[in-house]
Design a protein around this motif. Structure first.
Motif, short mmCIF file in Angstrom:
data_model
loop_
_atom_site.label_atom_id
_atom_site.label_comp_id
_atom_site.label_asym_id
_atom_site.label_seq_id
_atom_site.Cartn_x
_atom_site.Cartn_y
_atom_site.Cartn_z
N ASN A 1 0.92 -1.51 -0.32
CA ASN A 1 -0.14 -0.08 0.04
C ASN A 1 1.04 1.59 0.23
N GLN A 2 2.07 1.36 0.19
CA GLN A 2 3.01 2.24 0.09
C GLN A 2 2.77 3.30 1.37
N SER A 3 2.13 2.47 2.35
CA SER A 3 1.15 3.19 3.83
C SER A 3 0.91 2.23 5.03
N ALA A 4 1.13 3.30 5.97
CA ALA A 4 1.59 2.23 7.67
C ALA A 4 -0.02 2.52 8.30
N GLU A 5 -1.34 3.81 7.29
CA GLU A 5 -2.24 3.95 8.07
C GLU A 5 -3.30 3.42 8.42
N GLN B 1 8.84 1.82 10.03
CA GLN B 1 8.22 1.77 9.28
C GLN B 1 6.85 2.77 9.69
N LEU B 2 5.94 2.26 10.30
CA LEU B 2 5.24 3.35 10.56
C LEU B 2 5.26 4.69 9.84
N ILE B 3 7.06 5.11 11.03
CA ILE B 3 7.28 6.60 10.77
C ILE B 3 7.99 6.95 9.27
N ILE C 1 -8.55 -0.60 17.64
CA ILE C 1 -10.20 -1.23 18.20
C ILE C 1 -10.79 0.26 17.12
N TYR C 2 -10.12 1.32 18.14
CA TYR C 2 -10.83 2.58 18.19
C TYR C 2 -10.51 3.11 16.68
N THR C 3 -9.43 2.78 16.12
CA THR C 3 -8.80 3.41 14.92
C THR C 3 -9.58 2.67 13.66
N ASN C 4 -10.49 1.28 13.50
CA ASN C 4 -11.11 0.57 12.89
C ASN C 4 -11.78 1.25 12.86
N PHE C 5 -12.70 1.26 14.42
CA PHE C 5 -14.14 1.70 14.52
C PHE C 5 -14.31 3.64 13.84
N LYS C 6 -13.14 4.41 13.67
CA LYS C 6 -13.23 5.66 13.74
C LYS C 6 -12.83 5.31 11.82
N ARG C 7 -12.58 4.43 11.19
CA ARG C 7 -12.40 4.75 10.02
C ARG C 7 -13.09 3.44 9.31
N SER D 1 -12.79 0.66 8.73
CA SER D 1 -12.40 -0.53 7.97
C SER D 1 -11.43 -0.96 8.26
N CYS D 2 -10.80 -1.70 8.52
CA CYS D 2 -9.60 -2.46 8.15
C CYS D 2 -8.90 -1.94 7.00
N SER D 3 -9.15 -2.30 6.49
CA SER D 3 -8.31 -1.39 5.19
C SER D 3 -6.62 -1.29 5.48
N GLY D 4 -5.27 -1.75 4.76
CA GLY D 4 -4.56 -1.90 5.52
C GLY D 4 -3.64 -2.77 6.42
N LEU D 5 -4.71 -3.09 7.43
CA LEU D 5 -4.71 -4.14 8.02
C LEU D 5 -4.75 -5.38 7.75
N SER D 6 -3.25 -6.32 7.55
CA SER D 6 -3.08 -8.07 7.56
C SER D 6 -3.69 -9.11 8.53
#
Length: 292
Positions: free
Chosen positions: A35-39, A86-88, A213-219, A221-226
């Motif tokens: 994804n070239q991202s760790a968002e 990698q995230l940074i 869990i909150y980040t997934n709920f806010k977005r 989506s779980c996109s970007g997660l494996s």
């Protein structure tokens, strides 16, 4: 010398747990690279995970726990630093660099070049309006008609390979003499400082997944997660706890290892919450009309 059965099981479970954590980082690193991202990852999740691993390692060394527990503690910290690096890189350094390039291209004095099309094509217009929609993540692939069976087979094979590598690794270590009998458990209590560090690590482990869990709920989506990242995390936590429990159920031994058991087994509930988010948001992405 014949190895007691309880020590053999403890060693095998510990080795499988180590293999799980060794390979755990690979699917998430690949997802970020693809994804070239760790968002998709919560930075607070990784930071709290790192704090838990540091406390875990210091407490395990202080309490003279099993070699597998100490080895896992060292590797946990190593993995955390790689993930944070990698995230940074993707979310801060690379995003700022991309922003500067975008600003330069959108400078007021810079008009369209002779080679620019007069009207943007439909594909580029859709990409501009929905820059993330073209990115296929492991979640949406898992619940698409074409990808669900393929992803399930791939994840199953990955787990079987981890189980095989962990078991074979312990067997080789035992045959070569790298692993030996641990002997009787000393009837001594763990130092108070080690227990404090152990309970601190449990606190960080038990709360680290809440930001994710909150980040997934806010977005929504779980996109970007494996999803394989969390599957291997579950396998690693289960076998980590099993390696401790299969060694002995003696009272002082269990009290000594209680913080580490809480930290490994207690996080399973949150992992299953995240699995539920994968299922729910994955179906929404595969069938957008359901969320309408």
């Amino acid at each position: 010398m014949q190895l007691p059965l309880n020590e053999a099981f403890s060693g095998i479970f510990g080795s499988i747990s180590l293999a799980s954590w060794i390979f755990l980082i690979v699917p998430q690193l690949w997802e970020n690279f693809r994804n070239q991202s760790a968002e998709g990852l919560s930075s607070l999740f990784l930071i709290m995970w790192l704090l838990g691993d540091v406390c875990n390692l210091m407490g395990a060394l202080w309490a003279h726990l099993l070699p597998t527990v100490i080895a896992l503690g060292v590797y946990f910290c190593f993995v955390d630093f790689i993930m944070l690096a990698q995230l940074i890189y993707y979310n801060h350094y690379r995003s700022k660099k991309r922003y500067r390039i975008l600003q330069n291209h959108q400078a007021p004095h810079a008009g369209p070049s002779l080679t620019d099309p007069l009207l943007p094509d439909a594909e580029s217009s859709r990409a501009a309006k929905h820059p993330v929609s073209r990115r296929r993540d492991s979640l949406s692939e898992a619940f698409s008609n074409n990808g669900s069976a393929k992803v399930a087979i791939r994840n199953t094979i990955s787990v079987i390979l981890v189980l095989f590598v962990g078991t074979a690794g312990w067997f080789i270590a035992w045959k070569t003499g790298a692993w030996g009998p641990q002997g009787d458990i000393p009837d001594t209590e763990a130092p108070m400082g080690a227990l404090v560090l152990g309970y601190a690590s449990s606190f960080f482990y038990l709360t680290a997944r809440f930001p994710q869990i909150y980040t997934n709920f806010k977005r929504q989506s779980c996109s970007g997660l494996s999803i394989l990242f969390f599957i291997l995390s579950t396998v690693g936590n289960l076998t980590y706890g099993a390696s401790i429990l299969s060694f002995s159920l003696e009272h002082n031994y269990l009290l000594k290892n209680t913080p580490w058991l809480l930290g490994s087994i207690g996080t399973l509930v949150q992992d299953f919450v995240i699995f539920g988010q994968f299922v729910y948001y994955g179906r929404l992405q595969a069938n957008p009309r359901q969320g309408a």
